[in-house]
Enzyme design. Structure first.
Site, PDB file in Angstrom:
ATOM      1  N   GLU A   1       0.815  -1.215   0.000  1.00 11.80           N
ATOM      2  CA  GLU A   1       0.000   0.000   0.000  1.00 11.80           C
ATOM      3  C   GLU A   1       0.848   1.264   0.000  1.00 11.80           C
ATOM      4  OE1 GLU A   1      -3.290  -2.020   2.989  1.00 11.80           O
ATOM      5  OE2 GLU A   1      -1.928  -0.502   3.713  1.00 11.80           O
TER       6      GLU A   1
ATOM      7  N   CYS B   1       3.415   8.341   1.755  1.00  7.96           N
ATOM      8  CA  CYS B   1       3.748   7.338   2.771  1.00  7.96           C
ATOM      9  C   CYS B   1       3.974   6.007   2.050  1.00  7.96           C
ATOM     10  CB  CYS B   1       2.577   7.249   3.754  1.00  7.96           C
ATOM     11  SG  CYS B   1       2.736   5.924   4.950  1.00  7.96           S
TER      12      CYS B   1
ATOM     13  N   CYS C   1       5.041  -7.762   7.419  1.00  2.89           N
ATOM     14  CA  CYS C   1       6.007  -7.295   8.418  1.00  2.89           C
ATOM     15  C   CYS C   1       6.212  -8.416   9.424  1.00  2.89           C
ATOM     16  CB  CYS C   1       5.467  -6.060   9.125  1.00  2.89           C
ATOM     17  SG  CYS C   1       6.624  -5.318  10.305  1.00  2.89           S
TER      18      CYS C   1
ATOM     19  N   CYS D   1       3.500  -6.370  15.831  1.00  6.29           N
ATOM     20  CA  CYS D   1       2.881  -5.479  16.820  1.00  6.29           C
ATOM     21  C   CYS D   1       1.387  -5.838  16.885  1.00  6.29           C
ATOM     22  CB  CYS D   1       3.078  -4.009  16.434  1.00  6.29           C
ATOM     23  SG  CYS D   1       4.834  -3.552  16.383  1.00  6.29           S
TER      24      CYS D   1
ATOM     25  N   CYS E   1      -1.461  -3.779  15.001  1.00 10.87           N
ATOM     26  CA  CYS E   1      -1.220  -3.374  13.614  1.00 10.87           C
ATOM     27  C   CYS E   1      -1.666  -4.464  12.636  1.00 10.87           C
ATOM     28  CB  CYS E   1       0.273  -3.080  13.444  1.00 10.87           C
ATOM     29  SG  CYS E   1       0.758  -2.766  11.743  1.00 10.87           S
TER      30      CYS E   1
ATOM     31  N   GLY F   1       5.447  -2.547   6.742  1.00 11.94           N
ATOM     32  CA  GLY F   1       6.805  -3.047   6.903  1.00 11.94           C
ATOM     33  C   GLY F   1       7.649  -2.265   7.881  1.00 11.94           C
ATOM     34  N   GLU F   2       8.783  -2.861   8.245  1.00 12.08           N
ATOM     35  CA  GLU F   2       9.741  -2.217   9.136  1.00 12.08           C
ATOM     36  C   GLU F   2      10.948  -1.830   8.281  1.00 12.08           C
ATOM     37  OE1 GLU F   2      10.263  -0.886  12.080  1.00 12.08           O
ATOM     38  OE2 GLU F   2      12.360  -0.679  11.488  1.00 12.08           O
TER      39      GLU F   2
ATOM     40  N   SER G   1      10.588   5.646   9.831  1.00 10.89           N
ATOM     41  CA  SER G   1       9.905   5.327  11.082  1.00 10.89           C
ATOM     42  C   SER G   1      10.241   3.889  11.460  1.00 10.89           C
ATOM     43  CB  SER G   1       8.392   5.474  10.869  1.00 10.89           C
ATOM     44  OG  SER G   1       7.688   5.046  12.003  1.00 10.89           O
TER      45      SER G   1
ATOM     46  N   SER H   1       8.788   4.522  16.985  1.00 16.68           N
ATOM     47  CA  SER H   1       7.472   4.116  17.500  1.00 16.68           C
ATOM     48  C   SER H   1       7.652   3.612  18.926  1.00 16.68           C
ATOM     49  CB  SER H   1       6.889   3.008  16.616  1.00 16.68           C
ATOM     50  OG  SER H   1       6.642   3.532  15.328  1.00 16.68           O
TER      51      SER H   1
ATOM     52  N   HIS I   1       5.333   4.049  21.801  1.00 21.31           N
ATOM     53  CA  HIS I   1       4.038   3.461  22.197  1.00 21.31           C
ATOM     54  C   HIS I   1       3.849   3.159  23.685  1.00 21.31           C
ATOM     55  CE1 HIS I   1       3.181   3.303  17.995  1.00 21.31           C
ATOM     56  NE2 HIS I   1       3.830   2.186  17.728  1.00 21.31           N
TER      57      HIS I   1
ATOM     58  N   ASN J   1      -6.431   3.726  14.630  1.00 25.91           N
ATOM     59  CA  ASN J   1      -7.367   3.476  13.547  1.00 25.91           C
ATOM     60  C   ASN J   1      -7.799   2.010  13.695  1.00 25.91           C
ATOM     61  OD1 ASN J   1      -8.774   3.759  11.178  1.00 25.91           O
ATOM     62  ND2 ASN J   1      -7.035   4.499  10.004  1.00 25.91           N
TER      63      ASN J   1
ATOM     64  N   CYS K   1      -1.708   1.522   8.536  1.00 32.35           N
ATOM     65  CA  CYS K   1      -0.813   0.484   8.064  1.00 32.35           C
ATOM     66  C   CYS K   1      -1.499  -0.867   7.838  1.00 32.35           C
ATOM     67  CB  CYS K   1       0.267   0.346   9.130  1.00 32.35           C
ATOM     68  SG  CYS K   1       1.610  -0.688   8.663  1.00 32.35           S
TER      69      CYS K   1
HETATM   70  N1  SAH Z   1       7.443  -0.342  11.214  1.00 30.43           N
HETATM   71  C1  SAH Z   1       7.464   1.091  11.298  1.00 30.43           C
HETATM   72  C2  SAH Z   1       6.406   1.747  10.394  1.00 30.43           C
HETATM   73  C3  SAH Z   1       5.027   1.313  10.769  1.00 30.43           C
HETATM   74  S1  SAH Z   1       3.600   2.290  10.433  1.00 30.43           S
HETATM   75  C4  SAH Z   1       7.229   1.505  12.737  1.00 30.43           C
HETATM   76  O1  SAH Z   1       6.812   0.675  13.532  1.00 30.43           O
HETATM   77  O2  SAH Z   1       7.475   2.665  13.071  1.00 30.43           O
HETATM   78  C5  SAH Z   1       3.810   3.824  11.248  1.00 30.43           C
HETATM   79  C6  SAH Z   1       3.152   3.959  12.623  1.00 30.43           C
HETATM   80  O3  SAH Z   1       1.757   3.612  12.612  1.00 30.43           O
HETATM   81  C7  SAH Z   1       3.795   3.088  13.682  1.00 30.43           C
HETATM   82  O4  SAH Z   1       4.007   3.868  14.836  1.00 30.43           O
HETATM   83  C8  SAH Z   1       2.727   2.023  13.923  1.00 30.43           C
HETATM   84  O5  SAH Z   1       2.845   1.446  15.204  1.00 30.43           O
HETATM   85  C9  SAH Z   1       1.463   2.817  13.746  1.00 30.43           C
HETATM   86  N2  SAH Z   1       0.245   2.042  13.470  1.00 30.43           N
HETATM   87  C10 SAH Z   1       0.131   0.835  12.879  1.00 30.43           C
HETATM   88  N3  SAH Z   1      -1.162   0.470  12.754  1.00 30.43           N
HETATM   89  C11 SAH Z   1      -1.888   1.484  13.276  1.00 30.43           C
HETATM   90  C12 SAH Z   1      -3.297   1.723  13.445  1.00 30.43           C
HETATM   91  N4  SAH Z   1      -4.193   0.829  13.040  1.00 30.43           N
HETATM   92  N5  SAH Z   1      -3.666   2.887  14.021  1.00 30.43           N
HETATM   93  C13 SAH Z   1      -2.766   3.812  14.422  1.00 30.43           C
HETATM   94  N6  SAH Z   1      -1.437   3.651  14.291  1.00 30.43           N
HETATM   95  C14 SAH Z   1      -1.000   2.498  13.733  1.00 30.43           C
END
Ligand code: SAH
Length: 386
Positions: A108, A127, A134, A138, A141, A181-182, A211, A234, A236, A313, A356
């Protein structure tokens, strides 16, 4: 604008260059291809200038003869096929689901447009995904829960930016590696794409944001690179006990180690780091968490830290729930009162499942490919991946 150095063997490419793709080919490879096609060298310049400086589609390069453009469509194929596109109500956010030509994995991309009255002066951010799936798992996600498929190549990453920029009058000035992805788990391809976005597309390194969930050796490598990209971490949660339950990688690289690496990056680059914090109801959104996070980040480094609170989300099938708007506001105020810079991310694209992995998640479970806004009532119920 300098172009990317040649990979070994590039000069040997002839006309039967099956491995070339449109945004993977370097300037030298384009020169060699045009020469092998029996065309004069200025055609290579027209092609390169059109694709990279003018950011135009091959089909729109009218200074190149139509017959040659047709040949180039085959000689320089795109690496991604559009499978679905969602456009938010305000048309400022667009999300694509692509299928990789090589192997069929789905990824995506999200385009966020920030127009001004004069459309050519507005800006846009893309983005990008760095992997199909991935491995980080997490818990909240959609991508993490679906598992790892494969790394994306440099050209698959770069093509996401070019294809999105074809669809907006605003100039794409920023790229964030916050899609699927990471990025630091696919370091070499991601870094090569950073070099191309900077060198060939002309984006400023500070406008390229990587990120990471906290791949400590990757952060250290980034700190040693020549280009000063922006780092987002990230985080969290401020406590290892909580963070390990939502971000499994925390068991390998706990918070103290992660912050050490982030501090090293900040010192090496003189750049402020952004910490992303997805707000999950009853998990990481308490007053105690806000106070502890402020204490961790208050004296983070001389460059400072910035916390970006992300409203969750919601993804059908996952147990995580979003914190309320009031809770997020309260959390932000407590961080600010605790001496830490904090903002709440305006969630763009919620209506089109722009978080994501969400679009692929929905498509995979049988929803039809669509153009337009996905209304919640039309979403199919989805199950969590085993
Ligand atoms: N792997 C990278 C990029 C991931 S997406 C990372 O972890 O940073 C970017 C951010 O969106 C990350 O902080 C991830 O934890 C967050 N994220 C993933 N799914 C989400 C969701 N459904 N709602 C809000 N944030 C989300």
């Amino acid at each position: 604008m300098s172009s990317t150095p040649e990979p070994p063997g590039a000069a040997r490419l002839g006309s039967g260059t099956g491995s070339l793709d449109r945004y993977g080919a370097t300037r030298g490879q384009i020169d060699a291809l045009i020469a092998a096609m029996g065309e004069p060298p200025y055609r290579a310049h027209q092609l390169w200038d059109g694709l990279w400086s003018r950011r135009a589609r091959l089909a729109d390069l009218t200074d190149v003869p139509a017959a040659l453009r047709d040949q180039l469509e085959t000689a320089l194929p795109e690496a991604l096929v559009e499978r679905a596109r969602s456009i938010a109500d305000d048309e400022l956010t667009v999300k694509w689901l692509w299928e990789c030509v090589s192997g069929g994995a789905q990824v995506e991309t999200v385009l966020m447009r920030y127009p001004e009255r004069d459309a050519s002066r507005g800006r846009a951010t893309v983005c990008v995904s760095s992997q199909a799936g991935c491995a980080m798992a997490c818990t909240f996600c959609a991508t993490g829960q679906a598992g790892f498929e494969r790394h994306l190549s440099t050209s698959e990453i770069v093509e996401q930016v070019l294809r999105a920029s074809h669809e907006t009058p605003q100039r794409v000035s920023n790229v964030v590696f916050m899609g699927m992805g990471e990025p630091l788990a696919n370091y070499d391809a991601v870094w090569a794409s950073v070099e191309r976005l900077h060198g060939d597309l002309g984006l400023s390194a500070r406008h390229l944001t990587i990120s990471t969930v906290g791949v400590v050796p990757g952060i250290r490598r980034l700190a040693a690179e020549r280009l000063p990209v922006t780092l987002a971490v990230s985080i969290h949660a401020p406590f290892d006990e909580i963070r390990s339950t939502i971000v499994p990688l925390n068991r390998r690289y706990p918070i103290a180690e992660l912050l050490d690496a982030a501090r090293e990056f900040a010192a090496a680059k003189g750049r402020r780091i952004t910490f992303e914090y997805t707000m999950l109801e009853g998990v990481n959104d308490t007053d105690e968490c806000a106070r502890a996070l402020a204490a961790l980040l208050r004296r983070f480094s001389s460059t400072g830290a910035h916390v970006n609170l992300i409203p969750y989300n919601q993804t059908a099938g996952l147990v995580a729930r979003a914190s309320s708007g009031d809770t997020i506001e309260r959390f932000a105020s407590q961080l600010i009162a605790g001496g830490v810079n904090a903002t709440i991310r305006r969630n763009r694209g919620v209506s089109i499942d722009a978080a994501c992995g969400q679009l692929r998640w929905r498509e995979r479970d049988g929803a039809e490919a669509e153009t337009g806004v996905a209304s919640p009532s039309r979403r199919p119920s989805v199950r969590m991946a085993p």
